[in-house]
Scaffold this motif. Structure first.
Motif, short mmCIF file in Angstrom:
data_model
loop_
_atom_site.label_atom_id
_atom_site.label_comp_id
_atom_site.label_asym_id
_atom_site.label_seq_id
_atom_site.Cartn_x
_atom_site.Cartn_y
_atom_site.Cartn_z
N MET A 1 -60.06 -25.70 28.99
CA MET A 1 -58.88 -26.21 28.29
C MET A 1 -57.65 -25.96 29.16
SD MET A 1 -57.89 -27.69 25.59
CE MET A 1 -56.24 -28.17 25.23
N ALA A 2 -56.76 -26.93 29.17
CA ALA A 2 -55.54 -26.83 29.96
C ALA A 2 -54.62 -25.77 29.37
CB ALA A 2 -54.84 -28.17 30.00
N ASN A 3 -54.01 -24.98 30.25
CA ASN A 3 -53.11 -23.92 29.80
C ASN A 3 -51.65 -24.26 30.04
OD1 ASN A 3 -55.09 -22.11 28.88
ND2 ASN A 3 -55.53 -21.48 30.97
N THR A 4 -51.33 -24.79 31.20
CA THR A 4 -49.94 -25.08 31.52
C THR A 4 -49.51 -26.42 30.91
OG1 THR A 4 -50.49 -26.20 33.57
CG2 THR A 4 -50.14 -23.82 33.70
N THR A 5 -48.20 -26.56 30.74
CA THR A 5 -47.70 -27.81 30.15
C THR A 5 -47.99 -29.00 31.07
OG1 THR A 5 -45.55 -27.22 31.06
CG2 THR A 5 -45.89 -26.79 28.73
N SER A 6 -47.92 -28.80 32.38
CA SER A 6 -48.19 -29.91 33.30
C SER A 6 -49.65 -30.33 33.24
CB SER A 6 -47.80 -29.53 34.73
OG SER A 6 -48.54 -28.42 35.17
N ALA A 7 -50.54 -29.33 33.07
CA ALA A 7 -51.97 -29.65 32.96
C ALA A 7 -52.26 -30.38 31.65
CB ALA A 7 -52.80 -28.38 33.05
N LYS A 8 -51.54 -30.00 30.59
CA LYS A 8 -51.72 -30.68 29.30
C LYS A 8 -51.24 -32.12 29.38
CE LYS A 8 -51.40 -26.51 26.51
NZ LYS A 8 -50.55 -25.69 25.65
N LYS A 9 -50.11 -32.32 30.06
CA LYS A 9 -49.59 -33.67 30.23
C LYS A 9 -50.55 -34.50 31.07
CE LYS A 9 -45.69 -36.33 31.97
NZ LYS A 9 -44.36 -36.29 32.60
N ALA A 10 -51.08 -33.91 32.14
CA ALA A 10 -52.04 -34.62 32.98
C ALA A 10 -53.25 -35.05 32.17
CB ALA A 10 -52.46 -33.75 34.15
N THR A 11 -53.71 -34.19 31.28
CA THR A 11 -54.86 -34.51 30.42
C THR A 11 -54.54 -35.71 29.52
OG1 THR A 11 -55.51 -32.19 30.41
CG2 THR A 11 -56.45 -33.58 28.71
N ARG A 12 -53.32 -35.72 28.95
CA ARG A 12 -52.92 -36.84 28.10
C ARG A 12 -52.87 -38.14 28.90
NH1 ARG A 12 -48.98 -33.08 26.43
NH2 ARG A 12 -47.32 -34.27 27.47
N LYS A 13 -52.32 -38.08 30.10
CA LYS A 13 -52.23 -39.27 30.95
C LYS A 13 -53.62 -39.79 31.31
CE LYS A 13 -49.29 -39.34 34.36
NZ LYS A 13 -48.50 -38.91 35.54
N ILE A 14 -54.51 -38.89 31.64
CA ILE A 14 -55.88 -39.28 32.01
C ILE A 14 -56.56 -39.98 30.84
CG2 ILE A 14 -58.17 -38.35 32.54
CD1 ILE A 14 -56.67 -36.20 34.24
N GLU A 15 -56.37 -39.44 29.63
CA GLU A 15 -56.98 -40.07 28.45
C GLU A 15 -56.47 -41.49 28.25
OE1 GLU A 15 -56.26 -37.48 25.14
OE2 GLU A 15 -57.69 -35.98 25.84
N ARG A 16 -55.15 -41.69 28.42
CA ARG A 16 -54.58 -43.03 28.26
C ARG A 16 -55.12 -43.98 29.32
NH1 ARG A 16 -49.58 -40.26 27.02
NH2 ARG A 16 -48.89 -40.53 29.17
N ARG A 17 -55.16 -43.54 30.56
CA ARG A 17 -55.64 -44.39 31.65
C ARG A 17 -57.12 -44.72 31.46
NH1 ARG A 17 -52.25 -47.39 32.98
NH2 ARG A 17 -53.81 -48.16 34.42
N THR A 18 -57.89 -43.75 30.96
CA THR A 18 -59.32 -43.97 30.73
C THR A 18 -59.53 -45.10 29.73
OG1 THR A 18 -59.82 -41.66 31.23
CG2 THR A 18 -61.46 -42.88 29.98
N GLU A 19 -58.73 -45.13 28.67
CA GLU A 19 -58.85 -46.19 27.68
C GLU A 19 -58.54 -47.56 28.30
OE1 GLU A 19 -60.01 -46.08 24.53
OE2 GLU A 19 -60.52 -44.04 25.11
N VAL A 20 -57.49 -47.62 29.11
CA VAL A 20 -57.12 -48.88 29.75
C VAL A 20 -58.23 -49.33 30.69
CG1 VAL A 20 -55.49 -49.95 31.36
CG2 VAL A 20 -54.65 -48.45 29.54
N ASN A 21 -58.75 -48.40 31.48
CA ASN A 21 -59.79 -48.73 32.44
C ASN A 21 -61.07 -49.18 31.75
OD1 ASN A 21 -58.13 -48.14 34.59
ND2 ASN A 21 -58.92 -46.07 34.87
#
Length: 88
Positions: A1-21
């Motif tokens: 699980m992501a701990n830092t705020t930047s890692a959490k944001k990266a996880t959210r971005k990856i999820e969005r891009r995965t849906e588009v892809n």
């Protein structure tokens, strides 16, 4: 699980891009399936029309990084070759 705020944001971005892809990959596969079905039916005209519609979708997927550029070109080339062989 992501701990830092930047890692959490990266996880959210990856999820969005995965849906588009996923949507783009599914769309490309749908167009490919339509060409395959037209080839299987033996109708050269319908197959050529289906390929004409599918080619921009396949190339767009390559441009967006869904498939490699060479993979997209290979798919289009092989489909065109199979459609050309329908007449003979």
């Amino acid at each position: 699980m992501a701990n830092t705020t930047s890692a959490k944001k990266a996880t959210r971005k990856i999820e969005r891009r995965t849906e588009v892809n996923k949507a783009r990959r599914s769309r490309m596969r749908t167009f490919l399936r339509k060409v395959e079905e037209a080839i299987a039916s033996g109708d050269k005209g319908a197959a050529a029309d289906a390929l004409k519609a599918a080619q921009p979708e396949i190339m767009r997927a390559a441009q967006k990084g869904i498939v490699h550029k060479n993979t997209a070109s290979r798919k289009v080339s092989r489909l065109a070759h199979r459609i050309g062989a329908l007449a003979s």
